[in-house]
Design an enzyme around this catalytic site. Structure first.
Site, PDB file in Angstrom:
ATOM      1  N   ASP A  65      -6.388 -14.731   6.340  1.00 21.40           N
ATOM      2  CA  ASP A  65      -5.030 -15.210   6.071  1.00 21.40           C
ATOM      3  C   ASP A  65      -4.488 -16.063   7.207  1.00 21.40           C
ATOM      4  O   ASP A  65      -3.476 -16.747   7.055  1.00 21.40           O
ATOM      5  CB  ASP A  65      -4.072 -14.021   5.836  1.00 21.40           C
ATOM      6  CG  ASP A  65      -4.159 -13.515   4.403  1.00 21.40           C
ATOM      7  OD1 ASP A  65      -4.799 -14.192   3.570  1.00 21.40           O
ATOM      8  OD2 ASP A  65      -3.583 -12.450   4.118  1.00 21.40           O
ATOM      9  N   ARG A  98       0.841  -1.204   0.000  1.00 25.46           N
ATOM     10  CA  ARG A  98       0.000   0.000   0.000  1.00 25.46           C
ATOM     11  C   ARG A  98       0.875   1.252   0.000  1.00 25.46           C
ATOM     12  O   ARG A  98       0.654   2.188  -0.775  1.00 25.46           O
ATOM     13  CB  ARG A  98      -0.926   0.003   1.224  1.00 25.46           C
ATOM     14  CG  ARG A  98      -2.137  -0.911   1.050  1.00 25.46           C
ATOM     15  CD  ARG A  98      -2.839  -1.157   2.372  1.00 25.46           C
ATOM     16  NE  ARG A  98      -4.078  -1.923   2.211  1.00 25.46           N
ATOM     17  CZ  ARG A  98      -4.153  -3.230   1.995  1.00 25.46           C
ATOM     18  NH1 ARG A  98      -3.047  -3.952   1.877  1.00 25.46           N
ATOM     19  NH2 ARG A  98      -5.323  -3.839   1.882  1.00 25.46           N
TER      20      ARG A  98
END
Ligand code: DC
Length: 641
Positions: free
Chosen positions: A309, A32
Site C-alpha cells: 500500500d 478487523r
C-alpha cells in the site's frame, strides 16, 4: 466530498516541517476489530477508530446482519451477539472497501444466506480464492466477483486457500473462524503475500480471546468464539507514510504519535526500510515515529511486497531522489487494489515529466524536476495522497478528483495545510562556537551523529578560501581580491572531505601555512559576508543542522535554537593541538593559539565572543562524552519545544 476545487492545486511548502501529528485510526485494524467485536459474546468498545467510507461500509453491512453499534467521535460501541447473525433483508454493500468485501463474505456464509455487492471498481477486484475456499467448507455460492450470493451456510472444517493473490482472503476466513462451530483448519497454498497483514489479523483475534495456532503453511482456529473487549485502534501506518515522507521531501521534522516499535501494522516499517536508506533520520520508540529530513533523498531499490500500500508514497519519494529508484515485489497489486497502482504511478509521474517505467513486478523512477500537470487519481485515495507529495517541493501539482481521499482520510487536504501552517521559515540550528582547541570539532561531530543532524565545519570554509588565495598568490592585504575569490569559489564541506572548485583540499587546509594565514583572511568583512550567507543557505536546505565556528551564534544564526560556547584553558588547548599535529613544542603552540585567539576575538567584523543566551561549557576538565550528553539534553528540550 464537496467543496473542494477539482483539480486541487498542491503548492510547495516553503520552510521546514515541524509537526507532531495524531492520525486517524488504522482502517485495516478498524475493520478487523469491527468483525471480532460483532462476533463477540457481548458489548465491545473500540477507541481511536478511523472513520471513513470503508469503515462506514463495514458498519452498515454489520447492521444489516443484526449487529448494532453506536458511534461517538472516534469511539464505536459494538453489540456482539456471540456469533449469531441475521439473514440480511437486503443486499450488503461493501462499496469500494476491499477489506469489507472480503471480511463480510464469510460472515454472510455464517448467517446462512444473502447477497454481497459493491461499487463498480470493487466488482472488478478478485474474490475467487475466497469463494473457492468457502465452497470447500460447504457454502453454495454463485459468482466469483461481486455481486455474490450465498445460498447455504458453513459450520467450519478444513480447507485450503491460495495465498498468493491477496492476504485479505486468508484474513477473512480467519476472522470468522472462531464463530464456526467446528472451528477452521486452513492450509495455505503458496507463499502468502503481505504476511504482516495476516499477523495483524491474528493479533486482533487473540486480543479478543480467540484460540489461534499458527504453523508454517497452516493456521488452526478453534470454534471457541470471541470475548468482548475494550480495544484501542492504532493510527493508520499506511496513512502515516504521507506526512513522514513529506518530512523527507520538504525537510524538517514530523512526529507521528500512537505508532511505534510495537505496532501491529507492517507498514510502520516504511520509515526504516524506505526513508532511512533514502537518507532521512528516523527515530522509532514505543509510541512514536519521528522523521527528520533534509529535503535531499538518495535513490533506493526496495522490495515492497509486504507493504504494497505504500507504493504510491514510494513513487513520490522516488520522483524526488537524486538518481534512479525501483520498487519490486508488487506485481500482485496490479489487479487486487483500487487501481493498478504500478501503471498508474508510472503514468502520472510521466505526466509530471518524471521519467519512469513499468517493470516485471514493480516500477522504476528517475528522480528529477517535475512540471505542472493535473494527475489522475483513478478513484484511488492512495494515488491522490501519494502524488500530492510531489508538489510539496520544486513547483505545484494538481490533483484530479481530490475527494477520493475520503475512502480512508477525509481530512487529508486540511492536514497538508496544517503541516504547511506549522512549517518554520527558519531552520533548527545547533550553533557551537569557541576558540581553537576547545573541542568544537570533536564535540560537533559526535553530537551530529548522536542527533542524526548534518554537520558543517565553517572553519574549513575559511581555510579553503585561505588555501585558494595563497595558491593564487593573491595578496592578503587586497581585501577586494580576497573577497572576490571567496565569492567566486564553490566550496563543498562534506563529512570527511573539503573540496574547493573541484580540488580536494581536505589535507592541504590543515597545513601550517593555511593555519597561519586563516585568521587574517577570516577578518576580511567581504569574506565573512559571503561565507555566512552560504552557511545560512546550507542550513536552510537541511532544515536542522549542527554548525561549528566562531560566529555561528552571534552573526550567522543569532536566533539559533541552541547556542553552545566551548572553551578551555590555553594550556589544555595547546596540549590537545600538539597531540593532533605531533608537534612537541608546547610553548610555541601556546603562543600560536593565543595569537589566533587575539586575532579572532579582536577583529572588527563578527569577532569571536560569547553569543547572547549561549551555554558556556569549559571543557578543560570534562570528558567528551559528558559534554556531548549535556548538549544533547539541552537540544532535546529546545528543539522539541
Ligand atoms: O576552527 P578552525 O581552526 O578550523 O578555524 C579556522 C579559522 O577560521 C579560525 O581561526 C577563525 C576562522 N573562523 C571564523 O572566523 N569564523 C567561523 N565561523 C569559523 C572559523
Amino acid at each position: 466530498m464537496t467543496g473542494l476545487p477539482d483539480p486541487l492545486r498542491v503548492e510547495p511548502i516553503i520552510g521546514t516541517l515541524d509537526s507532531t501529528v495524531r492520525l486517524p485510526g488504522s482502517k485495516s485494524l478498524t475493520n478487523r476489530a469491527l468483525i471480532t467485536a460483532a462476533l463477540a459474546s457481548g458489548t465491545s468498545t473500540l477507541t481511536g477508530v478511523g472513520l471513513s467510507d470503508d469503515t462506514e461500509a463495514m458498519m452498515g453491512a454489520l447492521r444489516a446482519l443484526g449487529i448494532t453499534s453506536e458511534v461517538d467521535g472516534t469511539t464505536v460501541v459494538v453489540h456482539g451477539r456471540g456469533g449469531a447473525l441475521d439473514v440480511p433483508a437486503d443486499e450488503l454493500d461493501a462499496n469500494q472497501s476491499g477489506t469489507s468485501a472480503r471480511f463480510l463474505l464469510p460472515l454472510l456464509a455464517l448467517a446462512g444466506s444473502g447477497t454481497l455487492t459493491g461499487h463498480e471498481q470493487m466488482r472488478a477486484r478478485p474474490m475467487g480464492d475466497l469463494t473457492t475456499a468457502l465452497r470447500g467448507l460447504g457454502a453454495v455460492i454463485e459468482s466469483d466477483t461481486l455481486p455474490i450470493t450465498v445460498a447455504s451456510g458453513i459450520t467450519g472444517g478444513a480447507v485450503s486457500i491460495g495465498a498468493e493473490v491477496s492476504s485479505q482472503f486468508i484474513s477473512a476466513l480467519l476472522l470468522s473462524a472462531p464463530a464456526m462451530p467446528e472451528g477452521l483448519h486452513l492450509t495455505l497454498v503458496g507463499t502468502p503475500v503481505s504476511q504482516p497483514y495476516i499477523d495483524m489479523t491474528v493479533s486482533v483475534m487473540e486480543a479478543f480471546g480467540a484460540a489461534v495456532t499458527v504453523a508454517p503453511g497452516h493456521i488452526q482456529v478453534d470454534g471457541t468464539g470471541y470475548d468482548p473487549q475494550a480495544y484501542a485502534i492504532e493510527p493508520d501506518a499506511s496513512t502515516a507514510t504521507y506526512p513522514l515522507a513529506a518530512a523527507a521531501i520538504v525537510g524538517g521534522r514530523v512526529t507521528v504519535t500512537g505508532l511505534g516499535s510495537a505496532s501491529l501494522q507492517g507498514d510502520a516499517e516504511f520509515v526504516t526500510r524506505v526513508l532511512e536508506p533514502m537518507g532521512t533520520a528516523v527515530f522509532v520508540d514505543d509510541d512514536s515515529i519521528e522523521v527528520r529530513g533534509s529535503g535531499l533523498l538518495d535513490p533506493l531499490t526496495v522490495d515492497l511486497g509486504d507493504m504494497s500500500d505504500t507504493a504510491p508514497t514510494f513513487a513520490a519519494l522516488a520522483a524526488k531522489a537524486r538518481g534512479e529508484s525501483s520498487v519490486t515485489g508488487i506485481g500482485f497489486i496490479r489487479t487486487t487494489k483500487e487501481s493498478d497502482r504500478v501503471q498508474a504511478s508510472v503514468d502520472e509521474l510521466s505526466r509530471l515529466g518524471i521519467k519512469s517505467s513499468v517493470d516485471a513486478d514493480g516500477f522504476t523512477v528517475h528522480g528529477g524536476q517535475h512540471q505542472l500537470a493535473a494527475v489522475d487519481t483513478y478513484e484511488d485515495h492512495r494515488m491522490a495522497m501519494g502524488m500530492a507529495l510531489v508538489g510539496l517541493t520544486g513547483g505545484p501539482v494538481e490533483v484530479n478528483d481530490p475527494g477520493c481521499v475520503a475512502k480512508t482520510f477525509p481530512g487529508y487536504w486540511d492536514f497538508l495545510e496544517t503541516l504547511r501552517a506549522e512549517a518554520r521559515s527558519t531552520p533548527l540550528v545547533l550553533a557551537i562556537d569557541g576558540p581553537a582547541g576547545s573541542g568544537k570539532s570533536t564535540v560537533a561531530k559526535l553530537i551530529s551523529t548522536k542527533l542524526r543532524l548534518p554537520h558543517l565545519d565553517t572553519g574549513a570554509m575559511y581555510r579553503a578560501v585561505t588555501y585558494a588565495v595563497l595558491q593564487a598568490g593573491v595578496s592578503l592585504d587586497d581585501h577586494g581580491a580576497v573577497s572576490a575569490a571567496a565569492e567566486q569559489a564553490t566550496i563543498v564541506v562534506g563529512p570527511s572531505s573539503v573540496v574547493i572548485d573541484d580540488v580536494d583540499v581536505t589535507t592541504a587546509i590543515r597545513e601550517p601555512d593555511v593555519t597561519a594565514a586563516v585568521s587574517t583572511v577570516a577578518a576580511i568583512a567581504g569574506v565573512r559576508v559571503v561565507l555566512a550567507e552560504s552557511q545560512r543557505n546550507w542550513a536552510r536546505a537541511r532544515g536542522a543542522a549542527v554548525l561549528e565556528g566562531r560566529d555561528i551564534g552571534t552573526a550567522v544564526f543569532p536566533d539559533a535554537t541552541l547556542k553552545i560556547y566551548l572553551d578551555a584553558s590555553v594550556d589544555e588547548r595547546a596540549r590537545r593541538r600538539a597531540g593532533e599535529t605531533g608537534d612537541d613544542d608546547l610553548e610555541a603552540m601556546k603562543a600560536a593559539i593565543a595569537e589566533r585567539d587575539r586575532l579572532d576575538m579582536s577583529r572588527e567584523t563578527d569577532p569571536l565572543t560569547i553569543a547572547e543566551g549561549a551555554e558556556v561549557i569549559d571543557t578543560t576538565l570534562l570528558t567528551i562524552d559528558g559534554v556531548v550528553d549535556a548538549i544533547a539534553r539541552s537540544w532535546s528540550s529546545r528543539a522539541g519545544a
